[in-house]
Scaffold this motif. Structure first.
Motif, PDB file in Angstrom:
ATOM      1  N   GLN A  51       0.873  -1.179   0.000  1.00 37.99           N
ATOM      2  CA  GLN A  51       0.000   0.000   0.000  1.00 37.99           C
ATOM      3  C   GLN A  51       0.908   1.227   0.000  1.00 37.99           C
ATOM      4  O   GLN A  51       1.035   1.911   1.004  1.00 37.99           O
ATOM      5  CB  GLN A  51      -0.903   0.041   1.232  1.00 37.99           C
ATOM      6  CG  GLN A  51      -2.014  -0.966   1.235  1.00 37.99           C
ATOM      7  CD  GLN A  51      -2.834  -0.867   2.514  1.00 37.99           C
ATOM      8  OE1 GLN A  51      -2.300  -0.859   3.607  1.00 37.99           O
ATOM      9  NE2 GLN A  51      -4.131  -0.807   2.361  1.00 37.99           N
ATOM     10  N   PRO A  52       1.537   1.520  -1.115  1.00 36.20           N
ATOM     11  CA  PRO A  52       2.586   2.548  -1.125  1.00 36.20           C
ATOM     12  C   PRO A  52       2.114   3.947  -0.748  1.00 36.20           C
ATOM     13  O   PRO A  52       2.898   4.738  -0.246  1.00 36.20           O
ATOM     14  CB  PRO A  52       3.109   2.510  -2.551  1.00 36.20           C
ATOM     15  CG  PRO A  52       2.010   1.910  -3.354  1.00 36.20           C
ATOM     16  CD  PRO A  52       1.291   0.966  -2.431  1.00 36.20           C
ATOM     17  N   ASP A  53       0.865   4.276  -0.963  1.00 36.06           N
ATOM     18  CA  ASP A  53       0.404   5.638  -0.701  1.00 36.06           C
ATOM     19  C   ASP A  53      -0.165   5.834   0.695  1.00 36.06           C
ATOM     20  O   ASP A  53      -0.317   6.969   1.137  1.00 36.06           O
ATOM     21  CB  ASP A  53      -0.673   6.032  -1.719  1.00 36.06           C
ATOM     22  CG  ASP A  53      -0.125   6.089  -3.128  1.00 36.06           C
ATOM     23  OD1 ASP A  53       1.093   6.278  -3.288  1.00 36.06           O
ATOM     24  OD2 ASP A  53      -0.909   5.926  -4.070  1.00 36.06           O
ATOM     25  N   LEU A  54      -0.521   4.786   1.391  1.00 35.41           N
ATOM     26  CA  LEU A  54      -1.186   4.902   2.684  1.00 35.41           C
ATOM     27  C   LEU A  54      -0.166   4.915   3.824  1.00 35.41           C
ATOM     28  O   LEU A  54       0.688   4.039   3.914  1.00 35.41           O
ATOM     29  CB  LEU A  54      -2.169   3.759   2.888  1.00 35.41           C
ATOM     30  CG  LEU A  54      -3.020   3.810   4.143  1.00 35.41           C
ATOM     31  CD1 LEU A  54      -3.835   5.097   4.209  1.00 35.41           C
ATOM     32  CD2 LEU A  54      -3.921   2.604   4.205  1.00 35.41           C
ATOM     33  N   GLN A  55      -0.272   5.936   4.671  1.00 34.49           N
ATOM     34  CA  GLN A  55       0.638   6.065   5.808  1.00 34.49           C
ATOM     35  C   GLN A  55      -0.153   6.100   7.110  1.00 34.49           C
ATOM     36  O   GLN A  55      -1.274   6.601   7.162  1.00 34.49           O
ATOM     37  CB  GLN A  55       1.456   7.342   5.694  1.00 34.49           C
ATOM     38  CG  GLN A  55       2.364   7.362   4.480  1.00 34.49           C
ATOM     39  CD  GLN A  55       3.171   8.631   4.419  1.00 34.49           C
ATOM     40  OE1 GLN A  55       3.921   8.936   5.342  1.00 34.49           O
ATOM     41  NE2 GLN A  55       3.018   9.382   3.337  1.00 34.49           N
ATOM     42  N   LEU A  56       0.459   5.582   8.154  1.00 32.93           N
ATOM     43  CA  LEU A  56      -0.102   5.618   9.490  1.00 32.93           C
ATOM     44  C   LEU A  56       0.739   6.573  10.321  1.00 32.93           C
ATOM     45  O   LEU A  56       1.938   6.351  10.505  1.00 32.93           O
ATOM     46  CB  LEU A  56      -0.090   4.224  10.115  1.00 32.93           C
ATOM     47  CG  LEU A  56      -0.603   4.111  11.549  1.00 32.93           C
ATOM     48  CD1 LEU A  56      -2.076   4.485  11.626  1.00 32.93           C
ATOM     49  CD2 LEU A  56      -0.375   2.705  12.069  1.00 32.93           C
ATOM     50  N   LEU A  57       0.124   7.667  10.783  1.00 31.42           N
ATOM     51  CA  LEU A  57       0.807   8.651  11.612  1.00 31.42           C
ATOM     52  C   LEU A  57       0.753   8.202  13.061  1.00 31.42           C
ATOM     53  O   LEU A  57      -0.317   7.941  13.600  1.00 31.42           O
ATOM     54  CB  LEU A  57       0.124  10.016  11.460  1.00 31.42           C
ATOM     55  CG  LEU A  57       0.586  11.134  12.391  1.00 31.42           C
ATOM     56  CD1 LEU A  57       2.065  11.467  12.170  1.00 31.42           C
ATOM     57  CD2 LEU A  57      -0.277  12.365  12.183  1.00 31.42           C
ATOM     58  N   LEU A  58       1.923   8.089  13.681  1.00 33.57           N
ATOM     59  CA  LEU A  58       2.013   7.748  15.099  1.00 33.57           C
ATOM     60  C   LEU A  58       1.967   9.063  15.865  1.00 33.57           C
ATOM     61  O   LEU A  58       2.968   9.748  16.037  1.00 33.57           O
ATOM     62  CB  LEU A  58       3.292   6.954  15.368  1.00 33.57           C
ATOM     63  CG  LEU A  58       3.427   5.666  14.541  1.00 33.57           C
ATOM     64  CD1 LEU A  58       4.771   5.011  14.776  1.00 33.57           C
ATOM     65  CD2 LEU A  58       2.276   4.720  14.821  1.00 33.57           C
ATOM     66  N   GLU A  59       0.775   9.427  16.273  1.00 36.35           N
ATOM     67  CA  GLU A  59       0.459  10.749  16.811  1.00 36.35           C
ATOM     68  C   GLU A  59       0.645  10.793  18.329  1.00 36.35           C
ATOM     69  O   GLU A  59       0.151   9.920  19.030  1.00 36.35           O
ATOM     70  CB  GLU A  59      -1.004  11.040  16.479  1.00 36.35           C
ATOM     71  CG  GLU A  59      -1.483  12.398  16.822  1.00 36.35           C
ATOM     72  CD  GLU A  59      -1.351  13.349  15.658  1.00 36.35           C
ATOM     73  OE1 GLU A  59      -0.967  14.485  15.902  1.00 36.35           O
ATOM     74  OE2 GLU A  59      -1.649  12.953  14.525  1.00 36.35           O
ATOM     75  N   PRO A  60       1.357  11.802  18.860  1.00 31.45           N
ATOM     76  CA  PRO A  60       1.465  11.919  20.318  1.00 31.45           C
ATOM     77  C   PRO A  60       0.078  11.946  20.950  1.00 31.45           C
ATOM     78  O   PRO A  60      -0.799  12.695  20.528  1.00 31.45           O
ATOM     79  CB  PRO A  60       2.195  13.253  20.524  1.00 31.45           C
ATOM     80  CG  PRO A  60       2.960  13.463  19.256  1.00 31.45           C
ATOM     81  CD  PRO A  60       2.091  12.873  18.168  1.00 31.45           C
ATOM     82  N   GLY A  61      -0.131  11.106  21.962  1.00 32.84           N
ATOM     83  CA  GLY A  61      -1.463  10.914  22.515  1.00 32.84           C
ATOM     84  C   GLY A  61      -1.766  11.642  23.796  1.00 32.84           C
ATOM     85  O   GLY A  61      -2.773  11.362  24.435  1.00 32.84           O
ATOM     86  N   GLU A  62      -0.926  12.577  24.192  1.00 29.31           N
ATOM     87  CA  GLU A  62      -1.280  13.349  25.379  1.00 29.31           C
ATOM     88  C   GLU A  62      -2.137  14.538  24.969  1.00 29.31           C
ATOM     89  O   GLU A  62      -2.265  14.833  23.796  1.00 29.31           O
ATOM     90  CB  GLU A  62      -0.030  13.824  26.135  1.00 29.31           C
ATOM     91  CG  GLU A  62       0.903  14.696  25.339  1.00 29.31           C
ATOM     92  CD  GLU A  62       1.909  13.945  24.484  1.00 29.31           C
ATOM     93  OE1 GLU A  62       2.477  14.600  23.607  1.00 29.31           O
ATOM     94  OE2 GLU A  62       2.130  12.748  24.665  1.00 29.31           O
ATOM     95  N   GLY A  63      -2.732  15.170  25.930  1.00 32.47           N
ATOM     96  CA  GLY A  63      -3.546  16.340  25.617  1.00 32.47           C
ATOM     97  C   GLY A  63      -4.984  16.151  26.016  1.00 32.47           C
ATOM     98  O   GLY A  63      -5.440  15.040  26.279  1.00 32.47           O
ATOM     99  N   PRO A  64      -5.742  17.242  26.047  1.00 27.25           N
ATOM    100  CA  PRO A  64      -7.116  17.201  26.561  1.00 27.25           C
ATOM    101  C   PRO A  64      -8.101  16.438  25.682  1.00 27.25           C
ATOM    102  O   PRO A  64      -9.155  16.033  26.152  1.00 27.25           O
ATOM    103  CB  PRO A  64      -7.504  18.682  26.653  1.00 27.25           C
ATOM    104  CG  PRO A  64      -6.616  19.366  25.668  1.00 27.25           C
ATOM    105  CD  PRO A  64      -5.329  18.578  25.651  1.00 27.25           C
ATOM    106  N   VAL A  65      -7.789  16.220  24.429  1.00 27.22           N
ATOM    107  CA  VAL A  65      -8.682  15.469  23.544  1.00 27.22           C
ATOM    108  C   VAL A  65      -8.159  14.046  23.354  1.00 27.22           C
ATOM    109  O   VAL A  65      -8.888  13.068  23.527  1.00 27.22           O
ATOM    110  CB  VAL A  65      -8.835  16.173  22.177  1.00 27.22           C
ATOM    111  CG1 VAL A  65      -9.615  15.308  21.211  1.00 27.22           C
ATOM    112  CG2 VAL A  65      -9.496  17.523  22.349  1.00 27.22           C
ATOM    113  N   ALA A  66      -6.884  13.922  22.993  1.00 29.79           N
ATOM    114  CA  ALA A  66      -6.318  12.624  22.636  1.00 29.79           C
ATOM    115  C   ALA A  66      -6.304  11.637  23.788  1.00 29.79           C
ATOM    116  O   ALA A  66      -6.710  10.482  23.623  1.00 29.79           O
ATOM    117  CB  ALA A  66      -4.904  12.807  22.091  1.00 29.79           C
TER     118      ALA A  66
END
Length: 132
Positions: A51-66
């Motif tokens: 799946q050359p075009d699809l990326q998974l962002l490893l997003e920092p999970g701290e914060g009031p929403v995440a």
């Protein structure tokens, strides 16, 4: 035509998530940038050609929403993302052999066989294999 280019998953430690998603799950690093102040921008994707075009962002999970979102998903047993595999039983055994903790082994779930594991960085992830 609109296509998915990137999706994200909140993690409690980007560096540890990167190690798990590449070293254990077998994804490849697509982007790895230090944004300063210890903040990393990291994306991974399926091995070359899958799946050359699809990326998974490893997003920092701290914060009031995440953080509340991630915690609520985990505590209710809901996967944050679903990955497909060709042979779920083989992948289940391979990952268990690498020390991955599953909440349940492969089992029938409607039109798929499904298993759920802990990604070690605050999430449950589901593996599915379509039934033939």
């Amino acid at each position: 035509m609109i296509k998915v280019a990137m999706t994200g998953v909140y993690v409690d430690d980007v560096a540890r998530a990167h190690a798990f998603y590449t070293g254990i799950l077998g994804f490849e690093t697509r982007l790895h940038m230090d944004l300063g102040d210890g903040t990393l921008f990291v994306t991974v994707g399926a091995p070359q050609g899958a799946q050359p075009d699809l990326q998974l962002l490893l997003e920092p999970g701290e914060g009031p929403v995440a953080e509340p979102y991630r915690r609520a998903l985990y505590e209710t047993g809901l996967p944050c993302i679903v990955f497909s595999v060709d042979d779920i039983r083989a992948e289940y055994e391979r990952l268990r052999g690498l020390g991955v903790r599953f909440t349940h082994p492969p089992r029938n779930q409607g039109p798929v066989l499904a298993a759920v594991f802990d990604d070690t960085v605050g999430n449950l992830v589901q593996l599915v294999q379509p039934k033939e």
